[in-house]
Design an enzyme around this catalytic site. Structure first.
Site, short mmCIF file in Angstrom:
data_model
loop_
_atom_site.label_atom_id
_atom_site.label_comp_id
_atom_site.label_asym_id
_atom_site.label_seq_id
_atom_site.Cartn_x
_atom_site.Cartn_y
_atom_site.Cartn_z
N PRO A 202 0.83 -1.21 0.00
CA PRO A 202 0.00 0.00 0.00
C PRO A 202 0.87 1.26 0.00
O PRO A 202 1.64 1.48 0.93
CB PRO A 202 -0.80 -0.13 1.31
CG PRO A 202 0.02 -1.03 2.18
CD PRO A 202 0.77 -1.94 1.26
N GLN B 42 -6.72 -1.24 2.43
CA GLN B 42 -6.07 -0.66 3.62
C GLN B 42 -6.86 0.56 4.09
O GLN B 42 -7.12 1.48 3.32
CB GLN B 42 -4.62 -0.26 3.36
CG GLN B 42 -3.95 0.18 4.67
CD GLN B 42 -2.53 0.65 4.53
OE1 GLN B 42 -2.29 1.74 4.06
NE2 GLN B 42 -1.58 -0.19 4.94
N CYS C 57 2.00 4.62 8.83
CA CYS C 57 2.31 5.86 8.10
C CYS C 57 2.70 6.97 9.08
O CYS C 57 1.98 7.23 10.04
CB CYS C 57 1.10 6.29 7.27
SG CYS C 57 1.41 7.78 6.30
N LYS D 139 -0.84 -3.37 9.62
CA LYS D 139 0.51 -3.02 9.15
C LYS D 139 1.08 -1.99 10.10
O LYS D 139 0.47 -0.94 10.33
CB LYS D 139 0.48 -2.46 7.72
CG LYS D 139 1.89 -2.21 7.16
CD LYS D 139 1.84 -1.82 5.69
CE LYS D 139 3.24 -1.78 5.11
NZ LYS D 139 4.07 -0.68 5.66
N HIS E 60 6.92 -3.25 9.20
CA HIS E 60 8.02 -2.51 8.61
C HIS E 60 9.13 -2.45 9.66
O HIS E 60 8.93 -1.92 10.75
CB HIS E 60 7.56 -1.10 8.23
CG HIS E 60 8.57 -0.32 7.46
ND1 HIS E 60 8.22 0.72 6.63
CD2 HIS E 60 9.93 -0.40 7.39
CE1 HIS E 60 9.33 1.23 6.08
NE2 HIS E 60 10.35 0.57 6.54
N ASN F 258 8.39 -6.27 6.11
CA ASN F 258 8.39 -5.20 5.12
C ASN F 258 9.59 -4.29 5.39
O ASN F 258 10.01 -4.13 6.52
CB ASN F 258 7.07 -4.41 5.23
CG ASN F 258 7.05 -3.15 4.38
OD1 ASN F 258 6.78 -2.07 4.88
ND2 ASN F 258 7.32 -3.27 3.10
N GLY F 259 10.13 -3.71 4.30
CA GLY F 259 11.17 -2.70 4.46
C GLY F 259 12.51 -3.09 3.84
O GLY F 259 13.14 -4.05 4.28
N GLY F 260 12.91 -2.35 2.81
CA GLY F 260 14.26 -2.46 2.27
C GLY F 260 14.57 -3.75 1.52
O GLY F 260 15.74 -4.08 1.33
#
Length: 313
Positions: free
Chosen positions: A1, A54, A84, A123, A155, A195-197
């Protein structure tokens, strides 16, 4: 998302690249759905499925009503944004700031699960501001899981809510994958998605040794073919024949959307990276960028952009 990125045109395109990955909408606020235009905000093409909606929000009643709408529209999952870090999201009391209010998130989960039969997932980040510890993450997850959430997409960075922009929050705080691995180890009955990178197939496969799934964001947008490479590495047999075949599969959709009044540029902005790393990729991007925005631009613009590529691409 990804806000302003994973709209319905983007998702339809990515589905031509990967037949198996779950796709996510941009974040939609529960208030916008309950007080606005749900038809415009929620419509999607059935070909996008499986697709998750989402939601952003912190009012259990509004979140429950929005979840019910998502179910009625045919979504496969409802996901709550607790990750976020933008100022706008914080001012609305949702996003990453909700990590400091796990009880509120739990109330939303419970209300949403009571209102619909879809999986309700969360998330989140591994922490926020000074709350940069595994104990903080564990306490958050335990509270929300007790309300019925069985899947957490994490994340692996904290969110710094004061002092860093949303863009900086995607790169400045260090990635701490071990914290997400530990969460899965400590709570084997929960589904934990990392999640992330993640920008390399080998790294993705390594992560999958420790967690239940991975979420790919900007890498999939800037180099969509990464998803096909990842599917191949995972043994998926339903693969696109080529990048050009992806464009061929998009043609009926593009023509249908153009006939309905959609401007070509709203679709082509998502396909600029399809030939990333291939000969002619720059010419492809340049031609689309220069011509797709013009009034009356049609499918011929894409044909001309393909002509800029070597036949082997």
């Amino acid at each position: 998302p990804m806000m302003d990125w994973t709209d319905r045109h983007c998702r339809y395109f990515l589905r031509q690249v990967t037949a198996t990955a779950g796709l996510y909408t941009e974040m939609v606020t529960a208030a916008a759905l309950c007080h606005g235009e749900p038809e415009r905000l929620l419509r999607f093409d059935p070909a996008e499925k499986p697709v998750a909606l989402q939601l952003g929000g912190s009012d259990p009643g509004l979140m429950a009503e929005a979840a019910k709408m998502g179910e009625a529209f045919g979504y496969d999952e409802i996901n709550i944004n607790v990750g976020c870090p933008s100022d706008r999201v914080q001012s609305g009391q949702f996003g990453a700031c909700l990590m400091s209010r796990p009880g509120v998130v739990a109330e939303c989960v419970a209300a949403m699960k009571a209102a619909c039969d879809l999986p309700v997932t969360v998330k989140t980040r591994i922490g926020i501001d000074e709350h940069d510890s595994y104990a903080f993450l564990r306490a958050f997850v335990e509270t929300v899981a007790a309300a019925g959430c069985a899947t957490f997409i994490v994340h692996a960075r904290i969110a710094v809510l004061g002092g860093l922009s949303p863009k900086e929050n995607r790169s400045v705080p260090p990635l701490k994958y071990d914290r997400v691995y530990r969460l899965k180890s400590d709570y084997p009955d929960l589904a934990v998605v990392l999640n992330g990178g993640i920008t390399a197939v080998d790294a993705a496969l390594e992560h999958l040794r420790h967690v239940d799934g991975i979420m790919i964001g900007r890498q999939a947008y800037h180099d969509p073919w990464f998803l096909a490479d990842l599917d191949r590495a995972l043994g998926v047999t339903t693969l696109p024949r080529s990048r050009r075949a992806v464009i061929d599969a998009m043609r009926p959709y593009i023509e249908r959307e153009l006939a309905a009044g959609t401007e070509l540029r709203h679709i082509t902005r998502h396909i600029l990276g399809l030939f990333a790393g291939q000969p002619g990729a720059r010419a492809w991007r340049r031609y689309l960028s220069q011509h797709a925005f013009r009034p009356g631009a049609g499918i011929g613009v894409i044909d001309q952009a393909l002509a800029e590529l070597p036949q082997a691409a």
